[in-house]
Write a protein that holds these residues in place. Sequence first.
Motif, PDB file in Angstrom:
ATOM      1  N   LYS A  71      -0.121  -5.840   3.779  1.00 33.68           N
ATOM      2  CA  LYS A  71       1.082  -6.471   4.322  1.00 33.68           C
ATOM      3  C   LYS A  71       2.223  -5.473   4.543  1.00 33.68           C
ATOM      4  O   LYS A  71       3.042  -5.646   5.437  1.00 33.68           O
ATOM      5  CB  LYS A  71       1.545  -7.584   3.382  1.00 33.68           C
ATOM      6  N   ARG A  72       2.248  -4.418   3.730  1.00 30.85           N
ATOM      7  CA  ARG A  72       3.372  -3.489   3.770  1.00 30.85           C
ATOM      8  C   ARG A  72       2.865  -2.087   3.429  1.00 30.85           C
ATOM      9  O   ARG A  72       2.097  -1.914   2.485  1.00 30.85           O
ATOM     10  CB  ARG A  72       4.413  -3.933   2.746  1.00 30.85           C
ATOM     11  N   LEU A  73       3.299  -1.095   4.205  1.00 31.38           N
ATOM     12  CA  LEU A  73       2.878   0.290   4.007  1.00 31.38           C
ATOM     13  C   LEU A  73       4.077   1.152   3.654  1.00 31.38           C
ATOM     14  O   LEU A  73       5.087   1.155   4.366  1.00 31.38           O
ATOM     15  CB  LEU A  73       2.233   0.833   5.287  1.00 31.38           C
ATOM     16  N   ILE A  74       3.941   1.892   2.550  1.00 35.17           N
ATOM     17  CA  ILE A  74       4.957   2.873   2.161  1.00 35.17           C
ATOM     18  C   ILE A  74       4.313   4.257   2.232  1.00 35.17           C
ATOM     19  O   ILE A  74       3.319   4.513   1.538  1.00 35.17           O
ATOM     20  CB  ILE A  74       5.479   2.626   0.731  1.00 35.17           C
ATOM     21  N   LEU A  75       4.850   5.129   3.066  1.00 37.10           N
ATOM     22  CA  LEU A  75       4.323   6.485   3.194  1.00 37.10           C
ATOM     23  C   LEU A  75       4.882   7.358   2.080  1.00 37.10           C
ATOM     24  O   LEU A  75       6.097   7.388   1.846  1.00 37.10           O
ATOM     25  CB  LEU A  75       4.705   7.091   4.547  1.00 37.10           C
ATOM     26  N   THR A  76       3.999   8.095   1.404  1.00 38.99           N
ATOM     27  CA  THR A  76       4.435   8.946   0.307  1.00 38.99           C
ATOM     28  C   THR A  76       3.686  10.267   0.330  1.00 38.99           C
ATOM     29  O   THR A  76       2.883  10.521   1.215  1.00 38.99           O
ATOM     30  CB  THR A  76       4.266   8.213  -1.045  1.00 38.99           C
ATOM     31  N   HIS A  77       3.966  11.101  -0.676  1.00 33.82           N
ATOM     32  CA  HIS A  77       3.422  12.469  -0.768  1.00 33.82           C
ATOM     33  C   HIS A  77       3.786  13.244   0.506  1.00 33.82           C
ATOM     34  O   HIS A  77       2.938  13.854   1.157  1.00 33.82           O
ATOM     35  CB  HIS A  77       1.907  12.443  -0.985  1.00 33.82           C
ATOM     36  N   LEU A  78       5.046  13.223   0.836  1.00 34.33           N
ATOM     37  CA  LEU A  78       5.540  13.794   2.089  1.00 34.33           C
ATOM     38  C   LEU A  78       6.031  15.224   1.878  1.00 34.33           C
ATOM     39  O   LEU A  78       6.573  15.560   0.830  1.00 34.33           O
ATOM     40  CB  LEU A  78       6.654  12.914   2.648  1.00 34.33           C
ATOM     41  N   SER A  79       5.834  16.045   2.883  1.00 34.51           N
ATOM     42  CA  SER A  79       6.207  17.454   2.784  1.00 34.51           C
ATOM     43  C   SER A  79       7.705  17.634   3.012  1.00 34.51           C
ATOM     44  O   SER A  79       8.266  17.079   3.972  1.00 34.51           O
ATOM     45  CB  SER A  79       5.450  18.281   3.825  1.00 34.51           C
ATOM     46  N   PRO A  80       8.382  18.439   2.179  1.00 36.88           N
ATOM     47  CA  PRO A  80       9.803  18.716   2.410  1.00 36.88           C
ATOM     48  C   PRO A  80      10.036  19.610   3.615  1.00 36.88           C
ATOM     49  O   PRO A  80      11.175  19.814   4.011  1.00 36.88           O
ATOM     50  CB  PRO A  80      10.243  19.400   1.113  1.00 36.88           C
ATOM     51  N   LEU A  99       0.854  -1.185   0.000  1.00 35.89           N
ATOM     52  CA  LEU A  99       0.000   0.000   0.000  1.00 35.89           C
ATOM     53  C   LEU A  99       0.889   1.233   0.000  1.00 35.89           C
ATOM     54  O   LEU A  99       1.625   1.468   0.958  1.00 35.89           O
ATOM     55  CB  LEU A  99      -0.918   0.005   1.228  1.00 35.89           C
ATOM     56  N   LEU A 100       0.835   1.984  -1.077  1.00 39.20           N
ATOM     57  CA  LEU A 100       1.580   3.237  -1.222  1.00 39.20           C
ATOM     58  C   LEU A 100       0.593   4.348  -0.905  1.00 39.20           C
ATOM     59  O   LEU A 100      -0.337   4.601  -1.684  1.00 39.20           O
ATOM     60  CB  LEU A 100       2.116   3.345  -2.645  1.00 39.20           C
ATOM     61  N   CYS A 101       0.789   5.023   0.224  1.00 37.22           N
ATOM     62  CA  CYS A 101      -0.305   5.819   0.783  1.00 37.22           C
ATOM     63  C   CYS A 101       0.085   7.249   1.104  1.00 37.22           C
ATOM     64  O   CYS A 101       1.138   7.516   1.700  1.00 37.22           O
ATOM     65  CB  CYS A 101      -0.814   5.141   2.050  1.00 37.22           C
ATOM     66  N   ASP A 102      -0.786   8.163   0.715  1.00 37.99           N
ATOM     67  CA  ASP A 102      -0.683   9.578   1.063  1.00 37.99           C
ATOM     68  C   ASP A 102      -0.571   9.729   2.580  1.00 37.99           C
ATOM     69  O   ASP A 102      -1.393   9.219   3.334  1.00 37.99           O
ATOM     70  CB  ASP A 102      -1.941  10.290   0.544  1.00 37.99           C
TER      71      ASP A 102
END
Length: 240
Positions: free
Chosen positions: A202-211, A172-175
């Motif tokens: 099964k696996r979470l990838i955090l994305t759309h992250l603020s700089p 899961l690639l998630c905002d």
Amino acid sequence: MKITVLGFYGPFPGPYGATSGYIVEEGDTHILLDCGSGVISRYQRYYDLNDLKYVILSHLHSDHMSDMLVLRYALDILKSRGTINDPVNVYCPATPENVLEELKFKDVFKIHTISEETALNIGGIEISFKKMNHPVETYAVKMKKDDKIFVYSADTVYTEDLVDFAKGADLLLCDANFLSGMQGPHMTAAEAAEVAKKSGSKRLILTHLSPLMSLKDYYAEAKTLFENTEIARDFEVYVI
């Protein structure tokens, strides 16, 4: 399937970074998923622009599609030189209409509008869409190959619709643009972790992250709720 991160920032990139963009590969097929600022430069580390056949845009906000506006120039030049003949297939929402019109440039793109009823099969990858809660028409994307499932949330606030859509996802690639206490049209890292937990991902990838915020803070907030959490990293490859 193999997913490569080309950019993970939002709504603008940090130094040396790029906004949303990912390559999804299966066998000889590859799909560019979102095409934000800086993505086309990074795409060319892996493929020649002549090889690009399929693009999926989750929504038409600039941090997810701005490089389409320079890609159109590149494709027009390649077309004039005879190195490409067919337009690139672009799957995207029908609105905002003024942004969609910008993509209709010299027939370098073949535009296919998407909805929750859209079902695609590209190179054996079954693809479906779920409308999310965001200021413009936005779709989460599910890609399935055999028994492997990849889900990309796109941009959204927390919604049980995403929990249902992501059921049993291998990845899961998630905002997760926000941290707890912040409000706006995105999820917090904790909410992304809750979606992963409730959906049985099964696996979470955090994305759309603020700089403007610490990646360590995002990771710490999510990991307390969902153990198998990672932060998206430039050029990281995930295999499912």
